[in-house]
Scaffold this active site. Sequence first.
Site: not given
Ligand code: CTP
Length: 409
Positions: A341, A323, A279, A209
């Site tokens: 979380k 974040f 994800d 990303n």
């Molecule tokens: N995060 C994580 N592990 C993952 C995905 C996200 O630890 N597999 C953490 C990121 O480091 C961040 C937070 O979760 O602190 C939110 O990440 P974000 O990408 O904004 O959201 P997601 O929880 O992945 O949800 P979505 O993609 O549906 O917005």
Amino acid sequence: MMKNKKVLLGVTGGIAAYKACALTSKLVQQGADVRVVMTENATRFVSPLTFQALSRNHVYTDTFEEKDPKYISHIDTADWADIVILAPATANMIGKIASGIADDMLSTLLLATTAPVYVAPAMNVNMYSHPGVMNNMKKLEQWGYHFIEPGSGYLACGWIGKGRLEEPETIIATINEHIGTDQLLAGKQVLITAGPTREIIDPVRFFTNRSSGKMGFALAEAAARYGADVTLVAGPVHLETSHPNIRRINVISAADMYEAAVANFQDKDIVIKSAAVADYRPKHVHHQKMKKQPGNLSIEMERTTDILAALGERKTSQYLVGFAAETDKPLEYGKEKLKKKRLDAIVINNVGTEGAGFEGDTNIATYLNKKWHQDEIGLASKREVAERILRLIDRDIKDENRENSPSNR
Ligand code: CTP
């Protein structure tokens, strides 16, 4: 804070030089020992005698005025200072430092000093927003100079806009606030994750990303500057870390990051997950390069572990900060993530806004804690945003400790 501080005040040639007189007087009143260094142009606006009378010290203007043969005046004065204030700072002087030019007493001294330097610019609004000046200020900021931004209003040149030297009281208050937070996180163990992850498809391809890691690295550097012991788990980024208090662990995939984060979680006081973790990852990793076939290609993806949620479950006394990168309903989604979380706070970025989010050197964010108290962090360099976030975390931890102290039960 200013009591017994050795303050070197650099005054450059702008009409706001008259305000440096009030600044000198206020610094002296607060107990600082002030030495003033003026550029030749500054002496056209205010006489050195004015500063001499206000500071009760000799005023320096000439590199070659060596009064005492035992000392080399510009080096001695540069070493003497606890802090350096440049007020007003003209576009010219900012440009000189950014280019490493030392052609008078003040610019020479600024290159020679290792003390923290606070720069308070003052100039015409169009000069202030000129890309050359902006770039020079950005460069200095990256080198660790602290800027006290000019105020907006009527300028001596007749324009109305940003460029007016900040008021002496505000300059001193800003510096005091900075000095007060100097070792804010001394003795604290901090874990920060930063950057993207890379999910392998085959030996030559991967999913990733746009995260550059800049925000997470700025947090790690700021926490280290505040005296913390920092463990930085970094995804694949092109960034360096220089601070000795930072221990860096490089990882590639979400699975690697999960392992490193969990292994380094237990003994931490503060954990900040600024990484942009994938994800999903390809369900099958091809060990040979995939050859193209006729027609479309579908790659089956599986979910990665949500590292932050896993840390939230394991949480004991750690202050856990996530974040949220959003393009839509940032506050709503941010709140949801904080609850789901089990976070103590979340930093919400609307990555669709100019100046915020991935790749750039600036950010705009909302800091939201679990009591739903919200702090807005306006457009600022990632370095400043990082310092702000850490100060807010420190505030919240102190508030919690106060509420939980026996006298408050
Ligand atoms: N995060 C994580 N592990 C993952 C995905 C996200 O630890 N597999 C953490 C990121 O480091 C961040 C937070 O979760 O602190 C939110 O990440 P974000 O990408 O904004 O959201 P997601 O929880 O992945 O949800 P979505 O993609 O549906 O917005």
